[in-house]
Write an enzyme that holds these catalytic residues in place. Structure first.
Site, PDB file in Angstrom:
ATOM      1  N   ASN A 102      27.858 -24.926  67.562  1.00 51.56           N
ATOM      2  CA  ASN A 102      26.911 -23.835  67.796  1.00 51.56           C
ATOM      3  C   ASN A 102      25.452 -24.292  67.781  1.00 51.56           C
ATOM      4  OD1 ASN A 102      27.100 -24.264  65.017  1.00 51.56           O
ATOM      5  ND2 ASN A 102      26.769 -22.123  64.482  1.00 51.56           N
ATOM      6  N   ASP A 162      32.975 -21.726  65.988  1.00 48.08           N
ATOM      7  CA  ASP A 162      32.401 -21.435  64.668  1.00 48.08           C
ATOM      8  C   ASP A 162      31.014 -20.801  64.733  1.00 48.08           C
ATOM      9  OD1 ASP A 162      32.533 -21.458  61.795  1.00 48.08           O
ATOM     10  OD2 ASP A 162      30.920 -22.909  61.884  1.00 48.08           O
ATOM     11  N   HIS A 200      36.354 -22.629  56.247  1.00 48.66           N
ATOM     12  CA  HIS A 200      35.747 -21.972  55.075  1.00 48.66           C
ATOM     13  C   HIS A 200      36.508 -20.744  54.567  1.00 48.66           C
ATOM     14  CE1 HIS A 200      34.144 -19.703  58.420  1.00 48.66           C
ATOM     15  NE2 HIS A 200      33.151 -20.530  58.667  1.00 48.66           N
ATOM     16  N   ASP A 240      30.462 -26.905  55.083  1.00 45.31           N
ATOM     17  CA  ASP A 240      29.784 -25.902  55.907  1.00 45.31           C
ATOM     18  C   ASP A 240      28.256 -26.029  55.732  1.00 45.31           C
ATOM     19  OD1 ASP A 240      29.291 -23.880  57.708  1.00 45.31           O
ATOM     20  OD2 ASP A 240      30.019 -22.253  56.431  1.00 45.31           O
TER      21      ASP A 240
END
Ligand SMILES: [Zn+2]
Length: 424
Positions: A96, A154, A234, A306
Site C-alpha cells: 500500500n 493490506d 495481524h 505491522d
C-alpha cells in the site's frame, strides 16, 4: 569470513540449544561446531558472542516501508535500518505505497532501492487487486517473476468474496500465499478502536471483534473451496483465532500472525493519544489471553510487527483524525521477551521459532543454522537492560506507544549475508 564465537546457538529447525561457533563465508554459513572446534582460517574476522543468543535471522512478514510515495514517513533505507536495529534480517513490505505495488515495475523499484540501501533483505508483497481497489485482479504472475513473496490488499481486505476466490485460485496455481487484512468494512465503518466499555467511556466509535472474524470466516471457507494458502495478517480477536485453529485441525493451509502490540496491550490501555490507534484495534483482555495461548500452542505461526510509520504531521492530531498504525521494528524482540518469555508463557526456543522458522514456513522457505544456509543471524541478549527512546529511532517517524519503556533483553547484532549490518 566471519567467525561468530562462543554464542548460545538456538536453532528451532534442529532443536539445537548449545554453545557453538558459527563460521560465515561470504553469503552462506560454512560450518557450525561446538565452541572452539572450528579451525579458524587466517585473517578471519571475529564476533565474540559470549553470553549472547545466536538465532537464525529474524523475518518480519508484515511491515510498511512507505516508499514509493510517502517518504516523509519512511524510506526503504530508514525502514530497513530500523529493522536491522530490531534484529530483523528480512522484512516483507506491504504493497500500500503510492503508487500501489500492483505491477512488476513497482516491485522492481522496491527491490532496487533495497539493494542500494544495503541493510536487511526486503521481500515485497504484491497487491491482490489493481490499486488494491478490490475491483480487478492485479498482475500477480508478472510480480512473482519480479520477486514478490505473497499477495495482499493490506490496509484493507480483499473487498468481495468473489474477488478473494479469484485471487486464491490464481495464487494457488502460482504457489503464493494470500495474506488477508481481515476486516468487514461495513462493521468497521467509522470506528477508531475496539467496541466495548472503554470505547463508550472515551466516547470513541468502536468496531466489534466480529469486524475481523466475519472476514476470517469468509476467507477460511474460500481457502477450503480453492485449496489456496491463506495467511491472516495481524490477527487480534479470540473468535478469529478459534477459526484458524479449527481450519488447521481440518488440514487446511491456513496460517496467521500476531503483532507485539496485540499481545502486550488491550483496549483498556487506549487513551486519546493517537499512538494507541491501530488497525485492527487493541482487543479486549480475553482476546489478549487467547493470543497468548495461541502463541504457546502453535496456532499462531509468526510474530509480525505491522511496522506502520506515520510522520508527526499526520499522526499527532486528534484521535479520530489520525491514521492507524504504530512503529514496530525496534521494540518487537524486547516486547516478546518481556511478555512471552520472561513471563514464562513460552520457551525461548518457541519465541525464536515465531520470528524465524514460523514466518519462513508461511513463505514456503526454510530457516536454520546449518552449513550451506544463508549467512543471516540475529544475535541478542537476555539480560541487557535498555530504555526505548523513540526520538533516537532509525525510523523517520515517532509513532510508538512504547516510547520510554525500559526492557530487559535486546537485539545486539544483525548479520545479513555474512555482513554485520548492525551492532549495538
Ligand atoms: Zn493490515
Amino acid at each position: 569470513m566471519l567467525l561468530v564465537k562462543n554464542g548460545r546457538v538456538l536453532d528451532p529447525a534442529s532443536r539445537t540449544d548449545a554453545v557453538m561457533d558459527v563460521l560465515l563465508g561470504g553469503e552462506t554459513i560454512r560450518e557450525v561446531a561446538p565452541a572452539g572446534k572450528i579451525a579458524a582460517p587466517q585473517n578471519v574476522e571475529m564476533f565474540d558472542a559470549t553470553g549472547l543468543i545466536v538465532a537464525p535471522g529474524f523475518i518480519d512478514i508484515h511491515a510498511h516501508l512507505r516508499e514509493p510515495g510517502q517518504e516523509s514517513s519512511e524510506t526503504i533505507e530508514t525502514g530497513t535500518l530500523a529493522a536491522a536495529r530490531g534484529g530483523f534480517t528480512a522484512v516483507c513490505c506491504m504493497p500500500n505505497t503510492k503508487p500501489v505495488n500492483d505491477n512488476a515495475s513497482v516491485t522492481r523499484f522496491i527491490l532496487d532501492r533495497a539493494k542500494a540501501a544495503e541493510n536487511v533483505r526486503v521481500w515485497p508483497i504484491g497487491a491482490a487487486s489493481v490499486g488494491s481497489k478490490g475491483e480487478a485482479i492485479a498482475e500477480i504472475a508478472a510480480m512473482k517473476e519480479a520477486g514478490i513473496v505473497a499477495v495482499s490488499d493490506d490496509g484493507r481486505p480483499i473487498t468481495t468474496a468473489k474477488l478473494a476466490r479469484q485471487v486464491m485460485e490464481y495464487c494457488r496455481s502460482l504457489n503464493l500465499p494470500v495474506i488477508e487484512h481481515a476486516e468487514d468494512i461495513s462493521l468497521a465503518a467509522g470506528a477508531v478502536m475496539r467496541e466495548g466499555v472503554t470505547s463508550t467511556r472515551l466516547g470513541l466509535r468502536g468496531m466489534p471483534a466480529a469486524a475481523e472474524s466475519v472476514c476470517v470466516a469468509r476467507d477460511v471457507q474460500l481457502a477450503e473451496l480453492t485449496g489456496a494458502q491463506l495467511h491472516i495478517a495481524h490477527l487480534s480477536a479470540k473468535s478469529s483465532l478459534e477459526q484458524v485453529r479449527s481450519a488447521k485441525s481440518r488440514g487446511l493451509h491456513v496460517t496467521c500472525e500476531v503483532t507485539p502490540h496485540h499481545f502486550t496491550l488491550i483496549d483498556e490501555d487506549v487513551t486519546y493519544d493517537s499512538r494507541f490507534k491501530m488497525n485492527p484495534p487493541l482487543g479486549a483482555r480475553e482476546d489478549r489471553e487467547a493470543l497468548l495461548a495461541g502463541l504457546a500452542d502453535g496456532t499462531v505461526d509468526a510474530i509480525a510487527t505491522d511496522h506502520a510509520p506515520h510522520e508527526p504531521a499526520l499522526k499527532d492530531v486528534e484521535f479520530d483524525k489520525a491514521p492507524f498504525g504504530i512503529l514496530g521494528f525496534e521494540t518487537a524482540l524486547s516486547l516478546a521477551l518481556e511478555q512471552l518469555v520472561n513471563s514464562s508463557r513460552i520457551s525461548l526456543m518457541r519465541m525464536v521459532e515465531l520470528f524465524t522458522v514460523g514466518p519462513a514456513r508461511v513463505l514456503g522457505m526454510e530457516r536454520k543454522i546449518a552449513a550451506g544456509q544463508p549467512a543471516d543471524l540475529t544475535i541478542f541478549a537476555l539480560e541487557h537492560s535498555w530504555t526505548y527512546k523513540v526520538k533516537e529511532s532509525a525510523s523517520k517517524s515517532r509513532n510508538s506507544p512504547f516510547d520510554g519503556r525500559t526492557f530487559k533483553g535486546a537485539p545486539m547484532a544483525t548479520i545479513v549475508a555474512g555482513r554485520v549490518i548492525y551492532k549495538r
